[in-house]
Design an enzyme around this catalytic site. Structure first.
Site, PDB file in Angstrom:
ATOM      1  N   HIS A   3      50.388  66.232  31.733  1.00 56.07           N
ATOM      2  CA  HIS A   3      49.228  65.367  31.945  1.00 56.07           C
ATOM      3  C   HIS A   3      48.017  65.790  31.108  1.00 56.07           C
ATOM      4  O   HIS A   3      47.983  66.895  30.565  1.00 56.07           O
ATOM      5  CB  HIS A   3      48.840  65.389  33.428  1.00 56.07           C
ATOM      6  CG  HIS A   3      48.484  66.780  33.899  1.00 56.07           C
ATOM      7  ND1 HIS A   3      47.277  67.372  33.642  1.00 56.07           N
ATOM      8  CD2 HIS A   3      49.216  67.690  34.573  1.00 56.07           C
ATOM      9  CE1 HIS A   3      47.253  68.589  34.154  1.00 56.07           C
ATOM     10  NE2 HIS A   3      48.442  68.814  34.725  1.00 56.07           N
ATOM     11  N   GLU A  75      53.860  68.755  40.771  1.00 58.53           N
ATOM     12  CA  GLU A  75      53.729  70.191  40.528  1.00 58.53           C
ATOM     13  C   GLU A  75      54.172  70.961  41.771  1.00 58.53           C
ATOM     14  O   GLU A  75      54.134  70.429  42.891  1.00 58.53           O
ATOM     15  CB  GLU A  75      52.279  70.532  40.173  1.00 58.53           C
ATOM     16  CG  GLU A  75      52.011  71.983  39.846  1.00 58.53           C
ATOM     17  CD  GLU A  75      52.786  72.510  38.642  1.00 58.53           C
ATOM     18  OE1 GLU A  75      53.985  72.839  38.816  1.00 58.53           O
ATOM     19  OE2 GLU A  75      52.201  72.617  37.556  1.00 58.53           O
TER      20      GLU A  75
END
Length: 186
Positions: A3, A75
């Protein structure tokens, strides 16, 4: 692809499962990342965390491709003791260990299995797909794809924000078109 940058990334804080959105730098990185995809992308799959989803939406909008969300790409939660705290030497080694010494941390075996399952799902069909995820999922994917040991994974630099890592899966070489895997028939 990892990201775009966030304020917590800029402050060198451990983000983990905190839903920290991308900042202006991250938005610029995501917009610039579209230049990597001159071959086209048929599918974009993102982690549900806003920093990954917004990155994926920026790229998807520029490429006219919708974004799917897959929670298996999120994550690893490393527990409240670490998340939001400053990064530290040996952090990756600690976060890639099986047992975290903090309550609430996701076990490494569960983390690895969900990431591998997402990778299997993404590579089981012939398409050009972009996965937008986070540092630890990318590191364990690289380890799996390349057959690396933990030491080899730790020797690899954390993937930079919005720079895609390209892998080709299939039965033909992407460069020459020759077969490198011949399915056996019974």
């Amino acid at each position: 692809m990892r990201h775009g940058r966030t304020d917590m990334n800029d402050k060198k804080l451990i983000v983990g499962s905190i839903d920290d959105p991308i900042n202006e730098t991250g938005r610029s990185q995501a917009a610039a990342a579209t230049s990597y995809f001159n071959e086209g992308i048929n599918r974009i799959v993102s982690s549900p965390l806003s920093r990954a989803k917004e990155t994926a939406k920026i790229v998807g909008s520029a490429l006219n491709v919708g974004v799917e969300v897959d929670s298996r790409l999120r994550e690893r939660c490393v527990g409240g003791y670490y998340e939001g705290k400053p990064e530290f030497p040996g952090m990756l080694e600690k976060f890639l260990e099986e047992e975290m010494p903090t309550p609430g941390a996701e076990p490494l075996s569960a983390f690895r299995e969900r990431v591998f399952d997402a990778l299997r799902s993404a590579t089981d069909q012939p398409t050009k797909i972009l996965l937008v995820t986070h540092a630890l999922p990318l590191l364990v994917m690289l380890g799996k794809i390349k057959g690396w040991s933990l030491a080899e994974i730790l020797d690899y630099d954390v993937p930079p924000n919005c720079v895609p890592l390209k892998f080709y899966f299939g039965t033909h070489c992407a460069e020459c078109g020759g077969k490198f895997y011949e399915p056996k028939s019974d």
